[in-house]
Design a protein around this motif. Structure first.
Motif, PDB file in Angstrom:
ATOM      1  N   SER A 216      -3.932   1.886  -7.710  1.00 31.61           N
ATOM      2  CA  SER A 216      -3.451   3.233  -8.013  1.00 31.61           C
ATOM      3  C   SER A 216      -1.923   3.283  -7.925  1.00 31.61           C
ATOM      4  O   SER A 216      -1.312   2.567  -7.142  1.00 31.61           O
TER       5      SER A 216
ATOM      6  N   GLY B 106      -0.092   5.293  -6.625  1.00 32.62           N
ATOM      7  CA  GLY B 106       0.426   5.727  -5.326  1.00 32.62           C
ATOM      8  C   GLY B 106       0.849   4.568  -4.436  1.00 32.62           C
ATOM      9  O   GLY B 106       1.739   4.720  -3.602  1.00 32.62           O
ATOM     10  N   GLN B 107       0.208   3.398  -4.630  1.00 33.73           N
ATOM     11  CA  GLN B 107       0.535   2.257  -3.768  1.00 33.73           C
ATOM     12  C   GLN B 107       1.975   1.777  -3.964  1.00 33.73           C
ATOM     13  O   GLN B 107       2.726   1.723  -3.006  1.00 33.73           O
TER      14      GLN B 107
ATOM     15  N   ALA C 290       4.283   3.481  -5.257  1.00 36.63           N
ATOM     16  CA  ALA C 290       5.129   4.623  -4.904  1.00 36.63           C
ATOM     17  C   ALA C 290       5.355   4.664  -3.397  1.00 36.63           C
ATOM     18  O   ALA C 290       6.474   4.873  -2.923  1.00 36.63           O
ATOM     19  N   ALA C 291       4.270   4.436  -2.640  1.00 33.88           N
ATOM     20  CA  ALA C 291       4.410   4.445  -1.185  1.00 33.88           C
ATOM     21  C   ALA C 291       5.327   3.312  -0.730  1.00 33.88           C
ATOM     22  O   ALA C 291       6.140   3.476   0.179  1.00 33.88           O
ATOM     23  N   ALA C 292       5.193   2.159  -1.383  1.00 34.59           N
ATOM     24  CA  ALA C 292       6.066   1.038  -1.031  1.00 34.59           C
ATOM     25  C   ALA C 292       7.525   1.382  -1.315  1.00 34.59           C
ATOM     26  O   ALA C 292       8.406   1.123  -0.498  1.00 34.59           O
TER      27      ALA C 292
ATOM     28  N   ILE D   1       2.528  -5.650  -1.567  1.00 33.15           N
ATOM     29  CA  ILE D   1       1.571  -4.562  -1.728  1.00 33.15           C
ATOM     30  C   ILE D   1       0.670  -4.750  -2.944  1.00 33.15           C
ATOM     31  O   ILE D   1      -0.554  -4.774  -2.818  1.00 33.15           O
TER      32      ILE D   1
END
Lengths: 230, 243, 243
Positions: free
Chosen positions: A127, A129-130, A132-134, A148
């Motif tokens: 996704s 979001g992964q 993005a979170a990184a 990631i």
């Protein structure tokens, strides 16, 4: 039915079949899969990089390789690798390359096209979001890929990658067309020398079958375990 | 690169006396297509039966399909062709074996059947997956309407399943075409074989392989475009069958 | 601390996601951003650390212009914590590893230092016992608390929350909000996109109401809940608070 067959020929040629032939086959499979995975991942990253030209080149490479029969590719590289070697080393004439190296280059470059498609699907299945979170944690693009995205893509795709490796294991038998003594080549040499085609080819079939079956059973077990964890 | 290119080689007469080198490659192309088509028909028919077996609610049918698929999937195609070509005639009664060995077109038939059966296992897996992806309610609705199992498959499940698996079947068909080249090991001189022969006669290695490469690319393009038309022609509104 | 000046953002040629947005978050201030779905509130907060690019205007974070091509974005982002709607813990890493990874790889802390920090923060959010589990083994509320701890491990100068409770089951919302309330009371600079008006009325200094990409209202908490000026904000509040 098997009355006039001589299965002792297998026992007599056991060392040659396995120590030489099967070792060649398995080494080629392992290194081909490893190299194919590394190159394939690089191709997948090129295709997903957002740089149009880079993606296009990678896409053309994949399409080309996937359009051609492996046998033709094996012939191509058998004749091409000496010239590539000449070009790389700057030698004055085509470089003599051993059978194994030639086959290894072929399989790495050929399998890279297939592995790249698997890794591309794997990366796309993560996704958004992964990464993005990184990024939000301050990771650079390469850190986010390395720590990631790629580990997850690799894990998710492991069963497919292994299945492709089993296909690769079977496909290595095609180096037969260059009269190279991989497992099948060795079996065939013995078969022709001793006039024992039936025995040797049956035996080769059983060995390939047993190894592939065992490996695909392992992949199914792995798949079941993964689907429980999810 | 100290290699003497000679692209005009394609228009020079080949030593086997059947025309130019280009004619040689084209005759290989025709044989590739013929072999692939026969193999594909075998793969589709057998694969469909086994695919249905895989999806039937019967343990026995599932087991038969499972064994069939495992048998053909776990041996290299090359080894399978050797089994059909070298081993089978020896295991049959003497007269039958002799007949097989003396058949004039033995490489062609062996290749078509061998590749067809090899591919049928893959078709079966794809089709079973397609049937499995249909909503459970479809079969129940068909049964509720009083259709027998075979009628349900014939009129309800298979028409939709085949549409769903059309894209993967396209790539299996392309694999079938590519796999015909494995048959050069049993003496079928198809496109790759002709390129190899041309290379041996003319020593123009890279021209020969480039010619074969371009012809393979051409086949791929034609098949992909053809299948796209087919996908569009059989598309059901509201279902995305392509992509 | 955070300055947003005349920001415009488009998705594609025609859809404008943010229209001339201007606001400010001072050091130690807690600002809640609310508004109906599709109002651009999540987009706005993602622009603050440049997860989303903007086309016009400027965003200044701690004196550094975010939308300047020369800005070292990874370095800047490392100083701002962000908590996502869907937690976005890294599923292939244990909880403790989730907290350590960026500390070590981005901030260059030693493993021991990172572990000590991680342990302290896990203790703080009450999840120390789960340090060696994988994210999927935790409940949603626990995962979100880990995500907050992961962001705090970077010693951020400000925290961004993008609907941190909207993917949670109702009974888990309060455990996450409790952590956030504590954080606010300690003086953390926070920008929070949320529908949790209870949280807003408890700790927010200011409330921003957005609709259709515009900042419709930007008021002190007491003014916002006491007498919102715009119709749209009034309607929104009555819908949210009526149940």
């Amino acid at each position: 039915m098997f009355a006039n067959f001589d299965f002792d020929v297998i026992r007599r040629s056991f060392g040659y079949l396995f120590l030489d032939g099967m070792t060649f086959t398995l080494t080629l499979t392992a290194l081909g899969a490893l190299g194919g995975l590394i190159f394939g991942t690089m191709i997948a990253l090129m295709r997903l990089s957002g740089y149009k030209l880079l993606g296009r080149i990678a896409g053309l490479y994949v399409d080309l390789m996937r359009s051609l029969p492996l046998v033709l590719v094996i012939f191509w590289f058998y004749f091409l690798v000496p010239y590539i070697g000449q070009w790389l080393t700057g030698a004055s004439r085509p470089v003599r390359v051993g059978a194994f190296t030639s086959c290894l280059v072929t399989f790495i470059l050929f399998e890279a096209a297939y592995f790249s498609e698997i890794m591309r699907a794997g990366i796309q299945s993560i996704s958004k979001g992964q990464p993005a979170a990184a990024s939000a944690l301050g990771m650079t693009y390469s850190q986010s890929m390395r720590y990631i995205v790629l580990p997850q893509a690799f894990r998710n795709m492991l069963p497919v990658l292994l299945t492709q490796t089993i296909v690769l294991f079977q496909d290595t038998s095609l180096v037969y067309v260059l009269s190279i003594p991989d497992f099948l080549g060795a079996a065939s040499k013995v078969a022709q020398r001793d006039g024992r085609l039936v025995e040797m080819y049956l035996f080769a079939a059983i060995v390939y079958f047993a190894i592939s079956c065992f490996a695909s059973y392992g992949v199914r077990r792995l798949q079941a375990r993964i689907s429980i964890v999810r | 690169m100290n290699y003497n290119w000679n692209w005009r080689i394609f228009f020079e007469p080949a030593p086997n006396g059947t025309g130019t080198y280009l004619d040689m490659l084209l005759s290989g192309l025709v044989l590739t297509i013929e072999t692939a088509l026969v193999a594909w028909i075998i793969a589709l028919v057998t694969g469909s039966i086994i695919g249905v077996f895989r999806s039937l609610p019967s343990k026995t049918a599932n087991r038969i399909a499972f064994a069939y698929v495992e048998f053909f999937r776990n041996m290299p195609l090359l080894v399978q062709l050797f089994l059909w070509f070298f081993v089978l005639p020896e295991l049959l009664p003497r007269s039958a074996g002799l007949w097989m060995k003396q058949m004039s077109n033995a490489p062609f038939y062996t290749a078509a059947i061998g590749i067809g059966l090899f591919m049928s296992a893959r078709v079966a897996v794809q089709l079973a997956a397609g049937i499995g992806s249909l909503p459970r309610g479809q079969m129940q609705a068909a049964t509720a309407l009083g259709l027998t199992t075979s009628q349900s498959y014939r009129y309800v499940l298979l028409p939709m399943a085949f549409r769903i698996v059309l894209p993967p079947l396209t790539s299996e068909f392309l694999s079938t075409i590519k796999n015909t080249s494995v048959a050069i090991t049993i003496g079928l001189i198809e496109l790759t074989g002709q390129a190899r022969a041309m290379q041996e006669f003319s020593f123009q290695v890279f021209e020969a392989f480039t010619g074969a490469t371009l012809l393979y690319l051409l086949i791929n393009i034609v098949v992909v475009i053809g299948m796209r038309f087919l996908e569009r022609a059989v598309a059901v509104p509201g279902y995305i069958t392509g992509k | 601390m955070i300055e947003i000046n005349h920001v415009n953002k488009w998705y594609g040629p025609s859809f404008q996601a943010l229209k001339d947005c201007t606001t400010k978050v001072a050091k130690g201030e807690v600002v809640v951003v609310c508004g109906p779905s599709g109002s651009g509130k999540s987009t706005l907060i993602k622009c603050v650390n440049a997860l989303e690019p903007i086309q016009e205007g400027e965003i200044i974070l701690d004196g550094i212009k975010v939308n300047d091509p020369k800005t070292d974005l990874p370095k800047l982002r490392a100083r701002v914590g962000m908590v996502f709607q869907h937690f976005e813990l890294f599923p292939h890493l244990r909880i403790i590893e989730n907290l350590c990874l960026a500390q070590e790889k981005v901030l260059g802390r030693s493993h021991d230092e990172a572990m000590a920090k991680a342990a302290k923060l896990l203790d703080r959010v009450g999840l120390k016992v789960h340090a060696n589990k994988y994210p999927a083994e935790l409940s949603g509320g626990q995962q979100q608390r880990v995500a907050i701890a992961r962001a705090l491990a970077m010693d951020p100068i400000a925290m961004l929350f993008d609907e941190p409770t909207s993917a949670l089951d109702p009974e888990m919302i309060s455990e996450v909000l409790d952590v956030m309330v504590d954080l606010a009371r300690e003086g953390m600079t926070m920008m929070v996109v949320t529908h949790e008006m209870g949280f807003a009325s408890k700790v927010a200094h200011r409330v921003i109401f957005m609709d259709q990409g515009e900042i419709v209202e930007d008021a002190l908490r007491t003014d916002f809940f006491g007498s919102p000026r715009s119709d749209r904000a009034q309607k929104f509040l009555s819908k949210i608070l009526s149940h």
